[in-house]
Design a protein around this motif. Sequence first.
Motif, PDB file in Angstrom:
ATOM      1  N   ALA A  48       0.836  -1.207   0.000  1.00  0.00           N
ATOM      2  CA  ALA A  48       0.000   0.000   0.000  1.00  0.00           C
ATOM      3  C   ALA A  48       0.869   1.255   0.000  1.00  0.00           C
ATOM      4  CB  ALA A  48      -0.930  -0.009   1.207  1.00  0.00           C
ATOM      5  N   GLY A  49       1.969   1.236   0.738  1.00  0.00           N
ATOM      6  CA  GLY A  49       2.890   2.371   0.710  1.00  0.00           C
ATOM      7  C   GLY A  49       3.468   2.578  -0.680  1.00  0.00           C
ATOM      8  N   LEU A  50       3.864   1.495  -1.317  1.00  0.00           N
ATOM      9  CA  LEU A  50       4.406   1.584  -2.679  1.00  0.00           C
ATOM     10  C   LEU A  50       3.328   2.016  -3.672  1.00  0.00           C
ATOM     11  CD1 LEU A  50       6.671  -1.602  -2.681  1.00  0.00           C
ATOM     12  CD2 LEU A  50       7.312   0.772  -2.193  1.00  0.00           C
ATOM     13  N   LEU A  51       2.108   1.565  -3.453  1.00  0.00           N
ATOM     14  CA  LEU A  51       0.985   1.995  -4.287  1.00  0.00           C
ATOM     15  C   LEU A  51       0.766   3.499  -4.152  1.00  0.00           C
ATOM     16  CD1 LEU A  51      -1.491   1.508  -6.089  1.00  0.00           C
ATOM     17  CD2 LEU A  51      -2.745   0.850  -4.023  1.00  0.00           C
ATOM     18  N   GLY A  52       0.856   4.012  -2.944  1.00  0.00           N
ATOM     19  CA  GLY A  52       0.702   5.456  -2.728  1.00  0.00           C
ATOM     20  C   GLY A  52       1.753   6.258  -3.476  1.00  0.00           C
ATOM     21  N   VAL A  53       3.006   5.790  -3.444  1.00  0.00           N
ATOM     22  CA  VAL A  53       4.078   6.464  -4.175  1.00  0.00           C
ATOM     23  C   VAL A  53       3.790   6.426  -5.674  1.00  0.00           C
ATOM     24  CG1 VAL A  53       6.529   6.329  -4.804  1.00  0.00           C
ATOM     25  CG2 VAL A  53       5.843   6.060  -2.410  1.00  0.00           C
ATOM     26  N   ALA A  54       3.445   5.241  -6.182  1.00  0.00           N
ATOM     27  CA  ALA A  54       3.165   5.102  -7.617  1.00  0.00           C
ATOM     28  C   ALA A  54       1.974   5.966  -8.033  1.00  0.00           C
ATOM     29  CB  ALA A  54       2.915   3.641  -7.960  1.00  0.00           C
TER      30      ALA A  54
ATOM     31  N   LEU B 174      -5.574  -0.374   1.406  1.00  0.00           N
ATOM     32  CA  LEU B 174      -5.943   0.434   0.247  1.00  0.00           C
ATOM     33  C   LEU B 174      -6.466   1.801   0.690  1.00  0.00           C
ATOM     34  CD1 LEU B 174      -6.292   0.645  -2.821  1.00  0.00           C
ATOM     35  CD2 LEU B 174      -8.565  -0.344  -2.534  1.00  0.00           C
ATOM     36  N   LEU B 175      -7.285   1.821   1.722  1.00  0.00           N
ATOM     37  CA  LEU B 175      -7.782   3.103   2.250  1.00  0.00           C
ATOM     38  C   LEU B 175      -6.644   3.973   2.765  1.00  0.00           C
ATOM     39  CD1 LEU B 175     -11.056   1.965   4.075  1.00  0.00           C
ATOM     40  CD2 LEU B 175     -10.859   3.267   1.943  1.00  0.00           C
ATOM     41  N   LEU B 176      -5.678   3.359   3.455  1.00  0.00           N
ATOM     42  CA  LEU B 176      -4.522   4.117   3.947  1.00  0.00           C
ATOM     43  C   LEU B 176      -3.709   4.690   2.788  1.00  0.00           C
ATOM     44  CD1 LEU B 176      -3.302   1.834   6.879  1.00  0.00           C
ATOM     45  CD2 LEU B 176      -4.373   4.094   7.058  1.00  0.00           C
ATOM     46  N   ALA B 177      -3.496   3.898   1.743  1.00  0.00           N
ATOM     47  CA  ALA B 177      -2.744   4.373   0.576  1.00  0.00           C
ATOM     48  C   ALA B 177      -3.460   5.534  -0.097  1.00  0.00           C
ATOM     49  CB  ALA B 177      -2.530   3.237  -0.413  1.00  0.00           C
ATOM     50  N   ALA B 178      -4.771   5.415  -0.258  1.00  0.00           N
ATOM     51  CA  ALA B 178      -5.540   6.487  -0.893  1.00  0.00           C
ATOM     52  C   ALA B 178      -5.497   7.762  -0.049  1.00  0.00           C
ATOM     53  CB  ALA B 178      -6.985   6.038  -1.110  1.00  0.00           C
ATOM     54  N   ALA B 179      -5.670   7.619   1.251  1.00  0.00           N
ATOM     55  CA  ALA B 179      -5.637   8.783   2.140  1.00  0.00           C
ATOM     56  C   ALA B 179      -4.268   9.450   2.114  1.00  0.00           C
ATOM     57  CB  ALA B 179      -6.005   8.365   3.561  1.00  0.00           C
TER      58      ALA B 179
END
Length: 191
Positions: A109-115, A176-181
Amino acid sequence: MTSQGDDYQTSLLSGVEDSSGDDTDEPRQSGLGLGLLVLRLGLGVIMGAHGLQHLFGAFGGPGVGGFAHVLEMFGYHKQTTLLSWITGVTEVAGGALVLVGLFTPLAAAGLLGVAANVVYAKFHGGFFVGDGKGFEFELLLGLVALALVFTGAGRISLERNTPWRKRPLPLGLVSLLLAAAASVVVIVLTR
């Protein structure tokens, strides 16, 4: 004779711990575990290497100061040095955790947030554009991270006996919610 409460408690815990190793699904699942390992290795190495470039200038990267300047060119104008550090640490730590298969939904999720932030920053440049201005590569990395958020690390990992490996959807949704936020907060506070 067992009570109804004992049966309910037993059914809640069934399937959380691995059995003695002779799962009937093993032959069917062995390809899945190997496939997830390949995805984890690819994502972890690529994102980790980018993080080392951003933090320390490894592999010909810009380092924190240079990466802050790159962020400014992509429309981030506030707290770019702090954002450089956060991005680099997320890439290195998330890449390492995904690589070994530990806390995979959160790390992915952290990597998803960066991407997601990179895709957002490059979106106006188009999908396929030369000189690294297109966002197709970062979109692919984000999709791999998204898949790992929901699948977890698989059988070939350090989190083999964790509850979220057996039932990855709840932690995947929270991740997923954490990454989006986090992505929205970064965009709002730094652009």
